[in-house]
Design an enzyme around this catalytic site. Structure first.
Site, PDB file in Angstrom:
ATOM      1  N   ASP A 419       0.830  -1.230   0.000  1.00 50.12           N
ATOM      2  CA  ASP A 419       0.000   0.000   0.000  1.00 50.12           C
ATOM      3  C   ASP A 419       0.855   1.267   0.000  1.00 50.12           C
ATOM      4  O   ASP A 419       0.555   2.235  -0.695  1.00 50.12           O
ATOM      5  CB  ASP A 419      -0.909   0.070   1.245  1.00 50.12           C
ATOM      6  N   ARG A 478      21.093 -15.871   0.189  1.00 55.39           N
ATOM      7  CA  ARG A 478      19.764 -16.492   0.107  1.00 55.39           C
ATOM      8  C   ARG A 478      19.283 -16.678  -1.332  1.00 55.39           C
ATOM      9  O   ARG A 478      18.599 -17.649  -1.628  1.00 55.39           O
ATOM     10  CB  ARG A 478      18.755 -15.632   0.879  1.00 55.39           C
TER      11      ARG A 478
HETATM   12  P1  ADP Z   1       8.605  -3.172   8.493  1.00 59.88           P
HETATM   13  O1  ADP Z   1       9.479  -4.353   8.758  1.00 59.88           O
HETATM   14  O2  ADP Z   1       9.084  -2.352   7.370  1.00 59.88           O
HETATM   15  O3  ADP Z   1       8.271  -2.428   9.739  1.00 59.88           O
HETATM   16  P2  ADP Z   1       6.181  -4.703   8.756  1.00 59.88           P
HETATM   17  O4  ADP Z   1       5.604  -5.645   7.786  1.00 59.88           O
HETATM   18  O5  ADP Z   1       6.758  -5.271  10.008  1.00 59.88           O
HETATM   19  O6  ADP Z   1       7.223  -3.804   7.958  1.00 59.88           O
HETATM   20  O7  ADP Z   1       5.094  -3.654   9.201  1.00 59.88           O
HETATM   21  C1  ADP Z   1       4.314  -2.932   8.273  1.00 59.88           C
HETATM   22  C2  ADP Z   1       2.947  -2.678   8.909  1.00 59.88           C
HETATM   23  O8  ADP Z   1       2.220  -1.754   8.115  1.00 59.88           O
HETATM   24  C3  ADP Z   1       2.083  -3.920   9.027  1.00 59.88           C
HETATM   25  O9  ADP Z   1       1.663  -4.089  10.357  1.00 59.88           O
HETATM   26  C4  ADP Z   1       0.903  -3.649   8.088  1.00 59.88           C
HETATM   27  O10 ADP Z   1      -0.310  -4.204   8.537  1.00 59.88           O
HETATM   28  C5  ADP Z   1       0.843  -2.143   8.108  1.00 59.88           C
HETATM   29  N1  ADP Z   1       0.186  -1.558   6.918  1.00 59.88           N
HETATM   30  C6  ADP Z   1       0.315  -1.948   5.636  1.00 59.88           C
HETATM   31  N2  ADP Z   1      -0.435  -1.189   4.829  1.00 59.88           N
HETATM   32  C7  ADP Z   1      -1.069  -0.277   5.623  1.00 59.88           C
HETATM   33  C8  ADP Z   1      -1.997   0.773   5.384  1.00 59.88           C
HETATM   34  N3  ADP Z   1      -2.445   1.052   4.174  1.00 59.88           N
HETATM   35  N4  ADP Z   1      -2.411   1.491   6.452  1.00 59.88           N
HETATM   36  C9  ADP Z   1      -1.983   1.215   7.711  1.00 59.88           C
HETATM   37  N5  ADP Z   1      -1.131   0.215   7.994  1.00 59.88           N
HETATM   38  C10 ADP Z   1      -0.655  -0.524   6.970  1.00 59.88           C
END
Ligand code: ADP
Length: 653
Positions: A419, A478
């Site tokens: 997103d 990897r």
């Molecule tokens: P990073 O390791 O980069 O922190 P993560 O996958 O651990 O990435 O965390 C990304 C978070 O962002 C997830 O919890 C996901 O649900 C959240 N997320 C993704 N898209 C959206 C969105 N459109 N609005 C709010 N939260 C989002």
């Protein structure tokens, strides 16, 4: 399973208490005529991620009164929202039409199916309960907030940014689209690469590692482009180290940087070369020891032992004392709360608001449809993670793997849908490295999960295919491992361990993921036998194949050389029964590309200029790991750049 029993107690006591006063309190929905029960407590099991989840349900004649979660091996932290939230929703709505918790769907389904079983035992009508909607969520009036910094995404990068921004005096709101914090970070292994002399002091410099180190002396700065001066510094350090005669492991931020650069330098199928950005790589490798100390100052504790997670290339991998990635999330979330960060769960960002070329906020929607407008006077930090769970996006951008099947499983949460990349691009951001996706070579062949197996540090792992034959240097990067694995029959291989390299599991013990080892063996995720011949038989490998391959491999360890695949760093020989084989296959793990940023985590526009008010950190960004990320560099990245993004946003004038 910390707090689980306590939370359940609160849910059920609250419900029981209110029922005595009024049936329209906690249990807001009245029973229907079709859902009547034989009063009592019934027990059933559902199939979770790691075996049975035991559930007990207490019924009155007219209602599901309470639900208790019993014995299970689900991952603490990761499964909590399901094991706490699903029972609460069932009791509240008196319904089985409850949505699974994203990121914990197997645990959710285990609870739902066990409760359905109990309903059946109590003489209730399961189909009627499945068809019955709970208290319908209603869309509320538009929510508007004005703060200094808005953070989108509640994984590791977003939470690090939130804590950092708040520490720097900003008023912060963090929105997360899932019903729980954590993202991919909470389900990651939690491996954190950092140069750390105090812990690395205990690691001996082995001959193979020294051989690896000396190989840098033969490399030519001229072919390292902008990384030439870093290589020159590293060569000087290596010469000094050799002259010192030290027997303690060598490491430096320059070695980490050069390994990150070489590990990420790749050419795609179209002949395009990619490598990490010098400033970003240097920021990562010099910042990760500092970010580790920052995390310690926030209360996160790390083990003393240093290892080499798969594909890390050097012993500088740290693990927290918490269960896999959970500690990073729980400690940061606690600190965010302490510092007054407002966290809005079930709130999905839809759009970045841009006014006169400046990012000034975010439009979002809550799960119940309520519109949300968040104004940010200083900045917005995009921390939405990658797009590993968006098969169409993977396929659209892939220029590295010969094929990227839509059906390939992933280690990712279902929320990793890219997103932030889409929203960022619309707001004018440049995208970098989008053609590259990291496949995790050693994942569960069906679920794609990282967990569910037994193995030790990278040097001690032995991979064999269905014919019982090795096929790769298991210490390689990897993408090299994944590419080799995909060429084996059915893309399947087995990680072979003996009792020692498996970490000496005892009856009833758990692996590093918290999986119950006996259950893994029972479910054939792991095969266990007193002899290698026994493993061959169980798996269906040709008789004598694995035994002779492991005997040959043990000989290579003794000789210190692997003429088959050039492995140089070995663990101990596989001699001690019982022996274990974990079935594995590559799955989508980390999407390498994303929003272009600079070393201050400012998002860059099409011509390389920073977009005012716009910051990003974590897997949503590109440019650091380039074509292939070293194992253990992701958590370091999200902590380093999350922290920088929060501080940069808070400092915005
Ligand atoms: P990073 O390791 O980069 O922190 P993560 O996958 O651990 O990435 O965390 C990304 C978070 O962002 C997830 O919890 C996901 O649900 C959240 N997320 C993704 N898209 C959206 C969105 N459109 N609005 C709010 N939260 C989002």
């Amino acid at each position: 399973m910390r707090n689980r029993a306590f939370k359940w107690l609160l849910v059920s006591l609250a419900c029981i208490g209110l029922v005595a006063v009024s049936l329209s309190g906690c249990g807001t929905v009245e029973p229907t005529g079709s859902a009547t029960y034989t009063p009592g407590t019934y027990t059933a099991v559902g199939q979770g991620n790691f075996g049975d989840v035991e559930v007990s349900v207490t019924f009155s004649a007219a209602r599901i009164v309470s639900i208790a979660i019993g014995k299970n091996s689900e991952t603490a932290g990761l499964s909590d929202p399901a094991l706490d939230g699903i029972p609460a929703a069932i009791v509240k709505g008196q319904t089985l039409a409850v949505d699974t918790v994203s990121g914990a769907s197997h645990s959710s389904e285990a609870v739902l199916s066990a409760v359905a079983d109990c309903v059946r035992q109590a003489g209730g009508d399961v189909e009627a309960l499945k068809a019955k909607k709970g208290a319908k969520a209603t869309k509320g009036a538009r929510i508007e907030k004005s703060v200094d910094v808005v953070i989108v995404g509640g994984g590791g990068a977003g939470l690090a940014a939130a804590v950092s921004a708040a520490q720097n005096g900003a008023k912060v709101v963090l929105i997360e689209k899932a019903s729980a914090l954590g993202g991919n970070t909470i389900r990651a292994g939690g491996a954190y690469n950092a140069v750390d002399p105090s812990r690395q002091r205990a690691v001996k410099m082995t001959a193979p590692l020294l051989g690896d180190l000396k190989s840098f002396l033969d490399m030519d700065e001229k072919s390292f482009g902008e990384f030439g001066p870093t290589l020159a510094t590293l060569k000087g350090q290596i010469r000094d180290y050799i002259a010192s005669g030290s027997s303690v492991l060598f490491d430096s931020v320059e070695l980490h940087a050069i390994q990150t650069y070489l590990g990420g330098k790749r050419v795609d199928l179209r002949g395009n070369e990619i490598h990490g950005d010098l400033e970003l790589v240097k920021t990562l490798t010099s910042g990760s020891p500092e970010a580790l100390r920052w995390l310690e100052s926030l209360g996160l504790t790390f083990k003393d032992e240093i290892s080499t997670v798969l594909g890390a290339l050097w012993p500088r991998t740290h693990g927290s004392t918490y269960h896999v990635g959970t500690g990073f999330i729980s400690v940061l979330a606690d600190n965010a709360a302490r510092l007054g960060v407002e966290i809005m769960l079930d709130t999905k960002a839809d759009e970045v608001i841009v006014e006169k070329g400046r990012v000034v906020g975010v439009k979002a929607t809550k799960a119940d449809g309520t519109p949300v407008v968040l104004k940010a006077s200083k900045g917005v930090v995009m921390a939405t993670g990658g797009y590993g769970a968006n098969p169409e996006m993977r396929a659209e951008y892939n220029t590295y793997w010969p094929s990227m099947p839509l059906a390939m499983p992933t280690t990712n949460t279902a929320n990793a849908t890219g997103d932030g990349i889409v929203m960022g691009e619309k707001a004018g951001a440049k995208l970098v490295g989008m053609g590259f996706v990291q496949l995790m070579p050693s994942s569960h062949p069906v679920s794609g999960a990282l967990s569910g197996g037994l193995w030790g540090s990278a040097e001690s792992q032995v991979f064999v295919n269905k014919q019982g034959k090795r096929f790769v240097n298991e210490y390689a990067e990897r993408d090299v491992l994944a590419s080799a694995a995909l060429k084996q029959t059915d893309g399947i291989f087995y990680i072979i361990c003996d009792q020692v390299t498996a970490g000496n599991p005892q009856p009833g013990s758990k692996n590093g993921w918290g999986d119950d080892v006996d259950t893994l063996v029972k479910n054939h995720d792991v095969y266990k036998a007193d002899t290698l011949a026994g493993l061959e038989q169980q798996i269906g490998m040709p008789a004598g194949s694995l035994s002779s391959e492991i005997a040959r491999y043990n000989g290579y360890i003794a000789a210190g050389a692997d003429p088959d695949f050039g492995k140089r760093n070995f663990g101990t020989p596989l001699l001690t029964p019982p022996f274990y084989a974990t079935i594995r296959s590559p799955s989508v793990h980390h999407t390498m590309g994303g929003l272009a940023i600079d070393a201050s985590a400012r998002v860059l526009g099409a011509s390389g200029e920073a977009i005012p008010g716009f910051y990003a950190a974590g897997e949503v960004t590109g440019g650091i790991h380039a074509g292939n990320r070293l194992g253990g560099n992701a958590i370091a990245d999200i902590m380093v750049f999350g922290r920088i993004a929060g501080a940069s946003a808070a400092a915005t004038k």
